[in-house]
Every structure is written in structure tokens, then in C-alpha cells.
Design an enzyme around this catalytic site. Structure first.
Site, PDB file in Angstrom:
ATOM      1  CB  ILE A  35      -0.996   0.061   1.199  1.00  0.00           C
ATOM      2  CG1 ILE A  35      -0.281  -0.188   2.523  1.00  0.00           C
ATOM      3  CG2 ILE A  35      -2.131  -0.935   1.015  1.00  0.00           C
ATOM      4  CD1 ILE A  35      -1.137   0.154   3.735  1.00  0.00           C
ATOM      5  CG  ASP A  52      -5.918  -2.072   1.040  1.00  0.00           C
ATOM      6  OD1 ASP A  52      -5.467  -2.964   1.789  1.00  0.00           O
ATOM      7  OD2 ASP A  52      -6.695  -1.184   1.427  1.00  0.00           O
ATOM      8  CE1 TYR A 143       2.717  -9.092  14.233  1.00  0.00           C
ATOM      9  CE2 TYR A 143       4.004 -10.074  15.998  1.00  0.00           C
ATOM     10  CZ  TYR A 143       3.823  -9.809  14.660  1.00  0.00           C
ATOM     11  OH  TYR A 143       4.740 -10.260  13.749  1.00  0.00           O
ATOM     12  CE  LYS A 147       2.034 -12.132  12.256  1.00  0.00           C
ATOM     13  NZ  LYS A 147       1.967 -12.211  10.786  1.00  0.00           N
TER      14      LYS A 147
HETATM   15  N1  SER Z   1       9.479  -8.689  15.436  1.00  0.00           N
HETATM   16  C1  SER Z   1       8.068  -8.682  15.725  1.00  0.00           C
HETATM   17  C2  SER Z   1       7.714  -7.633  16.685  1.00  0.00           C
HETATM   18  O1  SER Z   1       8.549  -7.260  17.472  1.00  0.00           O
HETATM   19  C3  SER Z   1       7.692  -9.998  16.294  1.00  0.00           C
HETATM   20  O2  SER Z   1       7.319 -10.846  15.278  1.00  0.00           O
HETATM   21  O3  SER Z   1       6.596  -7.215  16.698  1.00  0.00           O
END
Ligand code: SER
Length: 316
Positions: A35, A52, A143, A147
Site C-alpha cells: 500500500i 491493498d 499481535y 498470529k
Molecule cells: N518482530 C516482531 C515484533 O517485534 C515480532 O514478530 O513485533
């Protein structure tokens, strides 16, 4: 003849992976997209288009029009940034993966997908030394949750629909070409830039925070090795543990000091300390070694020499 789509080609991994894939498969066969604009070597050596991944209609048109056969989906909001806008990060990380998995399920030409997971899938209840492939997983970041959910979806699409999606749990990635953005392991990139630029660095983690790391050269090699391995050899269809080497900010500082003796460091931990404290110190990657021959060429010492030389060249 493979036709490869890389999503996130302007990012830390993508900007290096595209150039490596073009060496192997031919410049015209690797379609770089993002993007945001890409570095000149990418736009000048082969196809680049703004795309995108959240726009599923544009995505599927692009894939059909260009007869794409493999997809590397690298776009994501990293751990630190995701904590600032949790819902937005969840949507970007999850919806983009679901778009890719659906395309891979529906479009016959697409026969292989790569999607990165991370050591962020682990949490404070996970054994922290030599973390096993299969273990307790209670991530405390958006995050990490995205994942881990993504890993389950990859496994599901493989088992239910036969989608050949492959993944590794990257440790912190250290590179000089494109700086990372918004991650917890980013200190290990920033520290080299600041050593060359200013001779001093304020680290956002404490001096003894040990995390597994990998030099980008090895991360790219691992990624391509995994994607080129015969499917019958793979025993993991959620995501392979990858270790690399384990280091602390203090150890990185000491290594840089061998080259820049006056380099100084101070520590001022921020919200990312809690994230780092919930991640493994080191990771057991025996299965990646057995299944597809993962190995790495660079340790802290070798990597530091290259990082400093390349950053000096770049900043001059
Ligand atoms: N390197 C990434 C981070 O610190 C972890 O996958 O968010």
C-alpha cells in the site's frame, strides 16, 4: 513457470525477499505489491503495483489477471503498533490473511502460500528457554493473538481444503535495508543505526532482556527453503519454530563497541518491556532443521560487522 505475488514488498522482509525471489525465478515473474511505495531497486527491476490486500475484489482480480501461482503475504501491524490500535490491528492482520486463504482455496492456479507467524504467539505461561514447537500458548498482545489465530486458520485450510500454506514463527529480524516499524524486537535494528549516526542509543528494553533474533539474510534463506521443500516432507502445517540466536541489548552493545569503542547506551524501558518479558528467550527449532534443513549462517559477531558496514555505506 511460477508467477509470484509478494504482498508487503515495501516492508522490512518484503524489500529483501522480492530481490532474492527475482534472482531465482526471474525479474518479470515476481509481482511486488504494497500500500506504500517500494524502494527503487524493486520498482526498477520488475513489476510493482500499489495494492491493498484488504480489498478482496481488487486482490482476486490482480491474481487472476496475472495468473499468480504463489503468494507471500507479509503485510501486518507489528506488536508495538498493534497495542496502540488493537481492533484495527486485529482486522488488518486477520482479514488480510482470510482474504489470501480464500483466494488460495478458490483460484486453481494458486498452489502455494507463505504467511509469517512470530514468537509473539507465545506468552508468559510458555516455557521460556528453548521453547518447544508444541507448548502452552497464551499470548498477551493483539499481535500475538492474531498470529496464533492465523496459525490455526492456516492449519484448518490445509486440513479442510488442501490449501498448501506454509509458515515460520520468525524471531526478531535484524536488517539494514529497510527499518522495521512498530515491533518489540526493533531495538536490535535501531541500535545499529544510532551507533553509526550518533554514537549513543537509548534502548526501550532493559539490558538483560534476552530474545531470539535472526539476521535477514538467514530469514530470507529459511523462507525460500521452506517454500521450495516438497510438501510430503512437511509435518507442521500451522507454523515452524525458528530460533536463530538469543541476545540481550547489553550483548549487542558490547559487540558494537568492538567496532565503535566510544558507543554508549542507556536504558529507558517503555510499554514494550512487558511484551518482551512475555516472549521466549530462545526457541527450539529442531523440527525445522529435520523437515526442511533450516540452518543459519550469521551469529551476533558476523552480523554486527555487516550491519555496521552496510549502514555506514547507506548513511554516507
Ligand atoms: N518482530 C516482531 C515484533 O517485534 C515480532 O514478530 O513485533
Amino acid at each position: 513457470m511460477e508467477k509470484i505475488l509478494v504482498i508487503g514488498a515495501s516492508g522490512q522482509i518484503g524489500s529483501e525477499l522480492v530481490m532474492e525471489l527475482r534472482k531465482i525465478y526471474g525479474d518479470g515473474q515476481v509481482f511486488a505489491t504494497d500500500i506504500k511505495p517500494a524502494p527503487p531497486d524493486i520498482t526498477e527491476s520488475g513489476p510493482f503495483q500499489l495494492l491493498d490486500v484488504m480489498d478482496d475484489k481488487q486482490l482476486i482480480h490482480f491474481i487472476i489477471r496475472n495468473k499468480i501461482t504463489q503468494i507471500y503475504h507479509l503485510a501486518a501491524v507489528l506488536s508495538g503498533n498493534a497495542e496502540k490500535l488493537p481492533l484495527q490491528a486485529w482486522r488488518i492482520n486477520m482479514d488480510s490473511l482470510m482474504n489470501i486463504l480464500e483466494v488460495a482455496r478458490m483460484v486453481e492456479d494458486v498452489h502455494r502460500v507463505f504467511w509469517p507467524s512470530s514468537i509473539a504467539v507465545f506468552g508468559p505461561t510458555t516455557p521460556r528457554m528453548n521453547t518447544p514447537q508444541l507448548t502452552v500458548m497464551e499470548p498477551i498482545t493483539v499481535y500475538g493473538v492474531s498470529k496464533l489465530a492465523g496459525e490455526r486458520w492456516c492449519d484448518y485450510y490445509f486440513n479442510k481444503f488442501g490449501v498448501d500454506v506454509r509458515s515460520v514463527r520468525y524471531p526478531g529480524l535484524i536488517s539494514y535495508k529497510t527499518e522495521a516499524g512498530g515491533g518489540t524486537t526493533d531495538y536490535a535494528v535501531e541500535i545499529y543505526y544510532e551507533a553509526v549516526r550518533k554514537g549513543t542509543y537509548e534502548c526501550f528494553l532493559t539490558e538483560d532482556t534476552a530474545l531470539p533474533m535472526l539476521f535477514m539474510h538467514d530469514a530470507i534463506k529459511a523462507t525460500i527453503n521452506l517454500m521450495e521443500t516438497d510438501l510430503s516432507k512437511l509435518t507442521i502445517h500451522n507454523s515452524y519454530n525458528l530460533g536463530g540466536f538469543s541476545v540481550t541489548p547489553k550483548q549487542v552493545w558490547q559487540e558494537i563497541k568492538k567496532h565503535i569503542p566510544e558507543f554508549s547506551i542507556s536504558y529507558n524501558p517503555d510499554f514494550r518491556q512487558e511484551i518482551a518479558d512475555s516472549w521466549p528467550h530462545s526457541v527450539d527449532d529442531t523440527i525445522a532443521k529435520l523437515d526442511w534443513g533450516f540452518n543459519y549462517d550469521y551469529d551476533l559477531e558476523k552480523m554486527t560487522e555487516i550491519m555496521l558496514n552496510e549502514i555506514r555505506k547507506k548513511l554516507n
